[in-house]
Design an enzyme around this catalytic site. Structure first.
Site, short mmCIF file in Angstrom:
data_model
loop_
_atom_site.label_atom_id
_atom_site.label_comp_id
_atom_site.label_asym_id
_atom_site.label_seq_id
_atom_site.Cartn_x
_atom_site.Cartn_y
_atom_site.Cartn_z
N GLU A 46 0.81 -1.22 0.00
CA GLU A 46 0.00 0.00 0.00
C GLU A 46 0.85 1.27 0.00
O GLU A 46 0.52 2.24 -0.69
CB GLU A 46 -0.93 0.02 1.21
CG GLU A 46 -2.16 -0.86 1.08
CD GLU A 46 -1.90 -2.31 1.44
OE1 GLU A 46 -0.77 -2.63 1.87
OE2 GLU A 46 -2.83 -3.12 1.29
N HIS A 51 -9.75 -4.82 11.32
CA HIS A 51 -10.41 -4.77 10.02
C HIS A 51 -11.77 -4.09 10.08
O HIS A 51 -12.65 -4.35 9.27
CB HIS A 51 -10.58 -6.19 9.44
CG HIS A 51 -9.31 -6.74 8.89
ND1 HIS A 51 -8.21 -6.97 9.66
CD2 HIS A 51 -8.96 -7.08 7.62
CE1 HIS A 51 -7.23 -7.45 8.91
NE2 HIS A 51 -7.66 -7.53 7.67
#
Lengths: 404, 449, 327
Positions: free
Chosen positions: C60, C129
């Site tokens: 990322e 998450h």
């Protein structure tokens, strides 16, 4: 150059050789590599990596090109006599500019962080003279004045930026760490160590995407290579075949930490090998060595869509920043490094090759000093930004109504 | 009801103060405005002024002690009041709050309801019994309308706005929201009903301090606070708290003034003119003196950033009336003859009693006098009537032995006390004015010139 | 109008824009060969080829930075985070490079980039998450933050976001990707940023909620209607810029406000809205502003705990009744 870094198979049995080949999977062609229009050009998504592990050791022989000092002459690099003299002008300008910056910091005309480039001028000048200015781009970290000046940022605009004036090359919004010049493709001037390295992949990606053969030079210090961003950027450049040269400007210290204290593998040029990059090592104390090395990397690799890695060994004479007395150096270290000074070296070269007399060099120095002095006057005379300018350039829209 | 006197913040950089001298003793009666002690701050030695009445029950710290702002210095209360609990509470680290048990109980209560009404700014001890009963610390939610105790009225911002627009007095509205909060529907219901029988008095501008009252069972009579009383309260409190006052008294020989007045009044009787009072003499003397001392005939106007000295002399004369006090103004008193002053003063006073003065007749004074001589008051201090810079308090003329040429002889003397706003009038200026005033009254023929 | 899933509406937005402008490309993990982790980009590789729909390694920080660099150099990247939980790995690029380059270069560089992907909790995914990032990213001047709740807004706002010359954080939701609704097929259908949608009119109480919480608000409004109270439901649609005018206008009418925000409460979108409303409409409030948010704890796993964690319609109704003084 062509066979540099080529993997040489071991002298083992054919079988072992084949197994080694299978185990060290060849990279798949990049999705971007042929600007493919058709489905047929798509790489397959499945893996071809073998899980049959070969008997016996897998051995590789590596070679890395080097560019030592005093090996290259101006004419063979394509500089005519006047151009060689201009290299000196560029380097002198950086040094005089940076010295004045120290003074101006002490007089509180310049504030904030101030990282000086003194000692490293051959790297910027040598590199900039290897690119197609205005087409190829350069991105660097926060020790960026020298690179900006070498690329042609007017010293008045540079000094005005340092003074925080509206006439600065970033309108007084960036300061020392953020010199930008859109038209010369000077992509900054970035403050967070290593954070700009991924940007270089995007800059190079855009060139490739748009079908140009422009390249991007990404400069960073030895300290930046510790950041994960460096590794991620190298890997992306490798899989997308980006036109980029990763140039580590190894000035021996990451702030106060000596390079060999901080790296498990202090031969920094070798780090590029992990990404199957061609890798080289050049002297940063000779502008011709830098120019030759950067030129080779651009023309042999980057323009061919092959990212590569170049380590340039140089030395900063000042501390990390203006407030650093650099007490961590060994005794006599600075003197010893300064005996290799790139400006002195080039002056000597010009005299030895009858390209300039000492008087001409002195006159050049006076001229450059005057230019920097004029830049100081201009910066001093310029206005600070209007207070309303604090709201400008946050978003693309002028008078963006949502800023509270 | 004990009142705690704490170390005040007397300079903006002050963190603690040294009590350099006590000026009153335990057992002394204390009136608001009395100076209890002197406190040395980081910048200067300042007066520690009492803002309450009572008896100085206890000096908690000694001269020379240095204590931080907020720490208890003294307790004022009723003469025979038991304050041992207060002193016990203060005994530990000098914290002025309740002890830990009370705090814990209070926060338990707070956890299960909205914060309870309290008087955080009050010096008044809420729990004189000191028994730490929860009920005393966390009273039941107070229905709006019972805020005679000085409790804050809880109302939603919308309810406040609607009330203001419709002139509804929130103290007359019951709140139906949590903790008695007045919400929109409550105000709207009140508007529907129409105004209550008695027009509620508008709230004064100054914040009402909060006190614990004597036992509810104790018989009392309730009196509406009149508008005039509110005005007096507001203006004089404002004056006392913002204008630093000091006082100068002079004793005036009135022999010649008495003689002159007698002569003048004989004439007046013959000519059927208004008789002249001593007060009229003083008014005239003040008017002429003010001409010569413009800073006593002045205003301190910080908002305008100026001190204004007036070219005309308009003297306000305090007149007691049933509702309170009013100061009709004799305009250009320095230009007027004694008789004219006398006639005008009499006429204004009469109409003041009838509540018949027009605003321009009691507004615009540049200086004020207050005379309690008729009550036999020998001397007193008055509060400067803003925006004046001084007021003269006039005492009775009394027979008193005086020394003349080495011999004690009977004399007629009158004490007058000038209260000065130190922002305009310094000690010497006040003294010079009084000196002029005295020479006019001691040589009253000059008043007629 | 067509009836589309949320993911299809987003795909339509990207596809239409990429057809219009060759400088736009989509890059992210599993966007190409895998057809998108949540199938938002399904079929786009086939349509646009690997030059414009580009798979990345799990990197990322690298590919977010690649997007920023490409935007500096003339392209218009759409960077997909598989979820915004993973944007934290590339945080520096999103918050320190993307929004600052224009400013610190004195306006020399544009930054036309969209970072998009699902945001917020999506079932029993536990603490790492389930992050709601909207308040966080709204805290960075230079970024714009969009968080639609229905497919039609998703399409219109994503098309606008792609056309912006500023970096836009475009927040979707795993749990809403399958949500089907009418979506405009109008050519060039765009919705301006900073424009709230009044989803339900009412005069008794205002409920402001974005993304998934918007649907909670609609449920609560139905329940309130059964009790005789008409709630006005406002979906701000973009968090930054925030259409505070629309919210204030409603509060001036209803005099009470409940904000639902599934983020953790401290310095959340709900906090910001609450502050701005008291600033702009203090004298119109007849009750304190109440919030319905996740508690100030990490997201749990156990199903009952997760139910307790998420803002719900019942809690919203309760808080509405409180500000209505109708308990």
């Amino acid at each position: 150059m062509a066979d540099q870094n080529e993997k040489t198979k071991t002298d083992g049995t054919d079988e072992a050789g084949k197994a080694a080949e299978a185990a060290t999977t060849e990279p798949q062609p990049s999705p971007l590599s042929d600007n493919g229009e058709s489905e047929a050009s798509r790489q397959h998504p499945w893996t071809e990596q073998s899980i049959d592990i070969p008997d016996g050791p897998i051995e590789e022989t590596l070679s890395f090109e080097t560019y030592p000092a005093d090996q290259f002459e101006h004419d063979e690099l394509g500089f005519d006599d006047d151009e060689a003299f201009d290299l000196l002008r560029s380097m002198l300008l950086q040094r005089r500019f940076e010295n004045r910056c120290r003074q101006m910091y002490q007089r509180q005309k310049i504030s904030g962080f101030l990282h000086l480039y003194i000692g490293q001028e051959a790297v910027s000048t040598g590199s900039v003279n290897a690119i197609r200015l205005g087409e190829d781009s350069i991105i660097t970290a926060y020790r960026d004045h020298g690179m900006g000046l070498a690329m042609g940022i007017d010293p008045e605009d540079g000094m005005s930026e340092l003074f925080g004036k509206r006439t600065g090359c970033s309108k007084g919004k960036g300061g020392s760490m953020h010199f930008f010049d859109h038209d010369r493709k000077m992509m900054g001037g970035h403050g967070i160590v290593g954070a700009h390295i991924p940007l270089s992949t995007g800059i190079a990606f855009a060139e490739k995407y748009q079908g140009t053969d422009n390249v991007c030079l990404c400069f960073f210090g030895d300290g930046a290579m510790h950041q994960g961003a460096f590794r991620e950027a190298c890997n992306l450049a490798g899989i997308y075949d980006l036109p980029i040269v990763f140039i580590c400007e190894n000035n021996q210290y990451a702030m106060g930490t000596a390079v060999d204290r901080a790296f498990a593998k202090p031969d920094l040029f070798k780090h590029g090998y992990n990404f199957d990059f061609p890798c080289s090592l050049a002297s940063g104390m000779d502008v011709f060595s830098v120019n030759k090395a950067v030129g080779d990397h651009i023309e042999s690799y980057a323009r061919e869509g092959q990212p590569s890695m170049l380590e340039v060994r140089t030395y900063r004479y000042q501390g990390h920043s203006i407030t650093d007395p650099a007490d961590y150096r060994a005794e006599g270290e600075l003197d010893e490094r300064q005996s290799e000074d790139a400006i002195v070296r080039l002056q000597q070269y010009l005299i030895n090759h009858d390209l300039a007399t000492e008087d001409e060099i002195d006159a050049l120095d006076d001229e450059v000093k005057q230019e920097v002095s004029d830049a100081l006057d201009a910066a001093d005379a310029a206005d600070f930004p209007d207070e309303e300018a604090i709201y400008d350039d946050v978003y693309s829209q002028d008078d963006y109504p949502f800023i509270a | 009801m004990a009142i705690l006197i704490e170390m005040p913040k007397l300079s903006d950089t002050m963190e603690e103060g040294v009590l350099s001298a006590w000026l009153m003793d335990e057992g002394d009666e204390v009136s608001s405005g009395d100076v209890l002690a002197q406190v040395e701050t980081d910048k200067a030695t300042m007066d520690l002024e009492a803002f309450d009445e009572g008896v100085l029950l206890k000096k908690v710290i000694d001269e020379g002690d240095s204590v931080p702002i907020g720490q208890l210095i003294a307790v004022i209360g009723e003469a025979d009041e038991d304050i041992s609990d207060i002193l016990d509470d203060q005994g530990g680290d000098g914290a002025a709050g309740a002890d830990e048990t009370d705090d814990a109980a209070a926060s338990d209560a707070a956890a299960s309801s909205e914060p309870t009404p309290s008087s955080p700014d009050s010096d008044v001890v809420e729990d004189p019994a000191g028994d730490g009963q929860l009920g005393d610390r966390t009273p039941e939610p107070v229905p709006a309308g019972t805020d005679a105790e000085g409790r804050r009225i809880k109302a939603s911002p919308l309810a406040r706005r609607i009330a203001e627009e419709h002139g509804v007095d929130l103290s007359q509205v019951d709140g139906s929201g949590p903790e008695g909060r007045i919400i929109r529907r409550d105000v709207e219901a009140r508007i529907e009903e129409g105004p209550p029988a008695a027009e509620p008095a508008p709230q004064p501008d100054v914040e009402t301090p909060s006190y614990d009252l004597p036992d509810d069972e104790a018989p009392y009579e309730s009196h509406d606070i009149s508008q005039m009383r509110k005005t007096i309260a507001r203006r004089l409190a404002e004056s006392k708290y913002t204008a630093p006052h000091f006082y100068e008294t002079v004793d005036i020989d009135m022999e010649k003034a008495i003689a002159l007045r007698a002569e003048l009044n004989e004439l007046a009787e013959e000519q059927d003119r208004t008789k002249i009072s001593f007060n009229d003499l003083v008014t005239k003397a003040c008017a002429l003196s003010l001409q010569k001392h413009p800073y006593v005939n002045a205003s301190y106007l910080p908002d305008e950033g100026e001190i204004r000295t007036y070219n005309q002399v308009h003297i306000g004369i305090a007149v007691a009336i049933d509702e309170g006090l009013i100061t009709p103004v004799v305009r250009n008193a320095d230009q007027k003859g004694m008789t004219e002053i006398a006639r005008e003063t009499r006429e204004l006073a009469a109409r003041a009693q009838d509540n018949d003065l027009e605003p321009e007749e009691f507004e615009g004074a540049t200086f004020t006098t207050s005379n309690l001589g008729m009550f036999g008051i020998e001397e007193f201090t008055a509060i400067v009537n803003p925006p004046n810079s001084a007021i003269l308090a006039i005492g009775a003329i009394r027979d008193t032995p005086v020394v003349e040429d080495g011999e004690v002889v009977p004399g007629k003397r009158m004490k007058v006390t000038l209260s000065c706003d130190h922002r305009v009038v310094d000690g010497a200026i006040g003294a010079q004015f009084l000196s002029t005033l005295r020479s006019y009254l001691e040589e009253p023929m000059n008043l007629l010139l | 109008m067509a009836t589309l899933q949320f993911r299809e509406a987003l795909r339509a937005a990207m596809t239409e824009e990429m057809e219009r402008d060759d400088d736009i490309f989509l890059i992210g993990e599993e966007v190409a060969e895998y057809d998108g982790a949540y199938k938002v980009s399904k079929g786009m590789l086939d349509q646009f080829g690997p030059q414009r729909v580009i798979d990345t390694p799990i990197s990322e920080l690298g590919f977010a930075g690649l997007g920023v660099g490409a935007a500096m150099n003339g392209l218009r990247p759409i960077v997909e985070f598989m979820t915004f939980n993973f944007s934290y790995v590339g945080f520096d690029q999103v918050v320190n490079n993307a929004p600052n380059v224009r400013y610190m270069s004195g306006g020399q560089f544009e930054m036309p980039i969209v970072f998009r992907g699902p945001n917020g909790a999506a079932g029993q995914l536990a603490a790492t998450h389930s992050n709601s990032t909207e308040a966080l990213y709204s805290n960075f001047p230079g970024l714009k933050v969009v968080s639609p709740s229905i497919p039609d807004d998703g399409k219109g706002l994503l098309k606008t976001a792609i056309r912006e010359d500023d970096p836009v954080i475009f927040l979707e939701s795993e749990l809403m990707y399958g949500l089907k609704d009418e979506v405009s097929e109008e050519a060039d259908y765009t919705i301006p940023l900073g424009s709230a949608r009044v989803a339900r009119e009412g005069s008794d109480v205002t409920i402001v909620a974005h993304s998934k919480s918007h649907h909670v608000a609609m449920d609560a409004a139905e329940q309130l209607a059964e009790k005789g109270y008409e709630a006005e439901v406002i979906d701000p649609r973009t968090i930054k810029p925030l259409d505070i005018d629309a919210i204030v206008e409603s509060v001036v009418k209803t005099n009470r406000l409940v904000v639902i925000d599934e983020s953790n409460p401290f310095a959340s979108v709900a906090s910001e809205i609450t502050h701005r409303v008291q600033d702009r409409a203090f004298d119109y409030l007849d009750a304190p502003i109440l919030r319905v948010t996740a508690p100030d704890v990490p997201a749990p796993y156990a199903p009952n705990l997760m139910d307790a964690y998420m803002p719900g319609a019942d809690e919203t109704v309760d808080k509405c009744l409180r500000v209505l003084y109708a308990e």
